[in-house]
Design a protein around this motif. Sequence first.
Motif, short mmCIF file in Angstrom:
data_model
loop_
_atom_site.label_atom_id
_atom_site.label_comp_id
_atom_site.label_asym_id
_atom_site.label_seq_id
_atom_site.Cartn_x
_atom_site.Cartn_y
_atom_site.Cartn_z
N ASN A 1 0.80 -1.25 0.00
CA ASN A 1 0.00 0.00 0.00
C ASN A 1 0.83 1.29 0.00
OD1 ASN A 1 -2.43 -1.26 -0.23
ND2 ASN A 1 -2.78 -1.39 1.97
N ASP B 1 -4.69 4.15 2.20
CA ASP B 1 -5.80 3.34 2.73
C ASP B 1 -7.04 3.48 1.84
OD1 ASP B 1 -7.23 5.71 3.61
OD2 ASP B 1 -5.79 5.81 5.24
N SER C 1 -6.34 5.69 11.51
CA SER C 1 -6.51 4.32 11.04
C SER C 1 -7.68 3.63 11.74
CB SER C 1 -5.23 3.50 11.23
OG SER C 1 -4.84 3.51 12.57
N VAL D 1 -10.61 4.59 9.64
CA VAL D 1 -10.55 3.86 8.36
C VAL D 1 -11.00 2.42 8.57
CG1 VAL D 1 -9.01 3.02 6.54
CG2 VAL D 1 -8.74 5.34 7.41
N ARG D 2 -10.54 1.82 9.68
CA ARG D 2 -10.90 0.44 9.99
C ARG D 2 -12.41 0.32 10.18
NH1 ARG D 2 -6.91 -0.13 13.36
NH2 ARG D 2 -8.12 0.27 15.24
N ASP E 1 -14.09 0.41 6.75
CA ASP E 1 -13.88 -0.86 6.04
C ASP E 1 -14.76 -1.97 6.61
OD1 ASP E 1 -12.06 0.35 4.41
OD2 ASP E 1 -10.28 -0.38 5.46
#
Length: 385
Positions: A12, A118, A327, A330-331, A334
């Motif tokens: 990534n 991401d 993050s 973002v998690r 997702d």
Amino acid sequence: MKLLHKDIEKDNAGQVTLIPEEAEDMWHTYNLLQVGDSLRASTIRKVQTESSTGSVGSSRVRTTLTVCVETIDFDSQACQLRVKGTNIQENQYVKMGAYHTIELELNRKFTLAKKVWDSVVLDRIEQACDPAQKADVAAVVMQEGLANLVLVTPAMTLLRAKVEVTIPRKRKGSCTQHEKALERFYEAVMQGILRHFNFDVVKCVLVASPGFVKDQFMAYLFREAVRQDCKILLENRPKFMLVHSSSGHKYSLKEILCDPTVTSRLSDTKAAGEVKALEDFYKMLQHEPDRAFYGLAHVEKASEALAIDTLLISDKLFRHQDVATRSRYVRLVDNVKDNGGTVRVFSSLHVSGEQLNQLSGVAAILRFPIADLSEAEEDSSSDEE
């Protein structure tokens, strides 16, 4: 926004080269940038020169610099973006480690490199580079034998298709040729609408023509939709709006968009989906509080229980400078997508986004009620004490 080059590795890490084409693209770029990224762009630097006689003069030169981003400053009124950082690539005018502020310019490419790209950032690039993603309004400008299918984005008009069919004049005592040709024409326009208009994005379809062409077409469109059982058209029937225009050519769009009935309707389109989602959340909070959660801790608990149907999250949260916190958001996004939920990223420049920021920027509508979550937390905290 135009994507020129994309090179992202399996881990990534990687870089993308983009060209901002309109003021709105600066807002997208602001949401892509983070402290620690490296940005390569064309900029102007004031350079001091010393002549052989010892006199010192200064001149402004255009050069390309690569800086490690330290501060990002966005002016929402002028849509200007300034990025300050230290130079990380050798340059004849600027020493390594020297500070420089790059002001990104429209129609000049820049390259952005990150250690981790991401899913949220990649979605943002896709959204910025796909004009159809932003087209809130679609229009069919028509007259007998000619139709222009157009997408109207916040900054430009895109001609998606042009339908031209020769229609013979009505003959004395027989109109069959004329009617058959009209039907062929309407069928071609209908297929164009289904092919080029994404009804998940388009919030309003303007059908404009001189005379009664628009009315006859609408009658044909929904008669055929019922006959063919075309659910997309039937479900989106309220989005269609009839307007008068002087001709079926694309330039008539200007007079259509100036129509007061149209402007009042279109003022709602830009963030209509977000406003409705927020309204649904408040209704749920009022009537079934166990199915409406807000605040990161509560929403994460609901996500763990696979309970989130719609996640409402502000783009302001993804600009958080702490990598661990970012993050975490973002998690969450997702997880909700993986479990079949809908994610709505609110722009903090919209009224709905400002309202969501008052709820700590994250909220969720649940598929099923989860009771006593706050009580459970209170119990656990009292046990710890």
